[in-house]
Design an enzyme around this catalytic site. Structure first.
Site, PDB file in Angstrom:
ATOM      1  N   ALA A  68     -44.878 -33.519  70.163  1.00 15.05           N
ATOM      2  CA  ALA A  68     -46.355 -33.585  69.836  1.00 15.05           C
ATOM      3  C   ALA A  68     -47.141 -33.090  71.114  1.00 15.05           C
ATOM      4  O   ALA A  68     -48.009 -32.348  71.171  1.00 15.05           O
ATOM      5  CB  ALA A  68     -46.522 -34.914  69.295  1.00 15.05           C
ATOM      6  N   GLU A  69     -46.789 -33.930  72.411  1.00 15.61           N
ATOM      7  CA  GLU A  69     -47.723 -33.514  73.378  1.00 15.61           C
ATOM      8  C   GLU A  69     -47.478 -32.097  73.882  1.00 15.61           C
ATOM      9  O   GLU A  69     -48.585 -31.590  74.585  1.00 15.61           O
ATOM     10  CB  GLU A  69     -47.248 -34.680  74.522  1.00 15.61           C
ATOM     11  CG  GLU A  69     -48.257 -34.372  75.721  1.00 15.61           C
ATOM     12  CD  GLU A  69     -48.603 -35.572  76.678  1.00 15.61           C
ATOM     13  OE1 GLU A  69     -49.383 -35.597  77.577  1.00 15.61           O
ATOM     14  OE2 GLU A  69     -48.350 -36.668  76.208  1.00 15.61           O
ATOM     15  N   THR A  70     -46.293 -31.689  74.002  1.00 23.18           N
ATOM     16  CA  THR A  70     -46.045 -30.303  74.500  1.00 23.18           C
ATOM     17  C   THR A  70     -46.807 -29.173  73.313  1.00 23.18           C
ATOM     18  O   THR A  70     -47.558 -28.316  74.176  1.00 23.18           O
ATOM     19  CB  THR A  70     -44.463 -29.932  74.318  1.00 23.18           C
ATOM     20  OG1 THR A  70     -44.081 -30.806  75.087  1.00 23.18           O
ATOM     21  CG2 THR A  70     -44.439 -28.543  74.436  1.00 23.18           C
TER      22      THR A  70
END
Length: 150
Positions: A68-70
Site C-alpha cells: 500500500a505504501e509503495t
C-alpha cells in the site's frame, strides 16, 4: 490537478522506476512487488503471497502495508513532481479484511486528494478471486526537493 504520466507499458514503467534514486528499493525487490500501472490518479501493483507470510502461513499484514505504501507513494511522487516537489509519507493505516495464503495480491491506489502540499490515496488490496484482503489509506506531504550539491 492531473499529471501527464499515465502508462501501463512495462518499458515506460521500468524507465520511471529506474529514474528513482534507488530504483524500486531493496524492500520492494525482496518482497516481489511489481508495478503494472502508474499515474498520479491511479497506481496498480502486485505482490506474491509466498515469501511474505507470517508464522501461520497467512499474508503478513505488514506486507500489505508495504504494498500500500509503495503504491500510494508512487502516485504522490508523480503528482509532487508536477509541482517540483517530492513526496514523503506522514500517515498510513490499514484494515485487514480476510487472509490470503497463496497466489498474488493486487493493490490499486486511487487518489482521494491531490493538493499543493499533500496527496492522499485509498489502496484496495485484493486476492486472485477479486476478494478484498486489505484497505489502506496513505497521506504524503509534498515538500521542496532537496538541493543536490556537487
Amino acid at each position: 490537478m492531473t499529471d501527464a504520466l499515465h502508462t501501463t507499458d512495462p518499458t515506460e514503467i521500468a524507465k520511471f522506476v529506474g529514474s528513482l534514486p534507488q530504483g524500486a528499493g531493496a524492500l520492494n525487490e525482496k518482497m516481489g512487488v511489481e508495478i503494472i500501472e502508474i499515474s498520479a490518479e491511479k497506481v496498480v501493483g502486485t505482490m506474491p503471497v509466498d515469501g511474505n507470510t507470517q508464522p501461520y502461513g497467512l499474508l503478513h499484514g505488514g506486507a500489505s502495508v508495504v504494498l500500500a505504501e509503495t503504491l500510494g507513494s508512487i502516485g504522490s511522487g508523480i503528482h509532487g513532481h508536477s509541482l517540483s516537489k517530492i513526496a514523503v509519507g506522514v500517515d498510513i493505516n490499514a484494515t485487514h479484511h480476510r487472509s490470503a495464503t497463496s497466489g498474488i495480491v493486487t493493490g490499486t491506489a486511487t487518489a482521494i486528494h491531490l493538493g499543493r502540499n499533500s496527496a492522499a490515496y485509498e489502496i484496495v488490496i485484493t486476492d486472485e478471486r477479486g476478494k478484498r484482503v486489505c484497505t489502506s489509506r496513505i497521506t504524503c506531504a509534498l515538500i521542496a526537493a532537496p538541493q543536490i550539491s556537487n
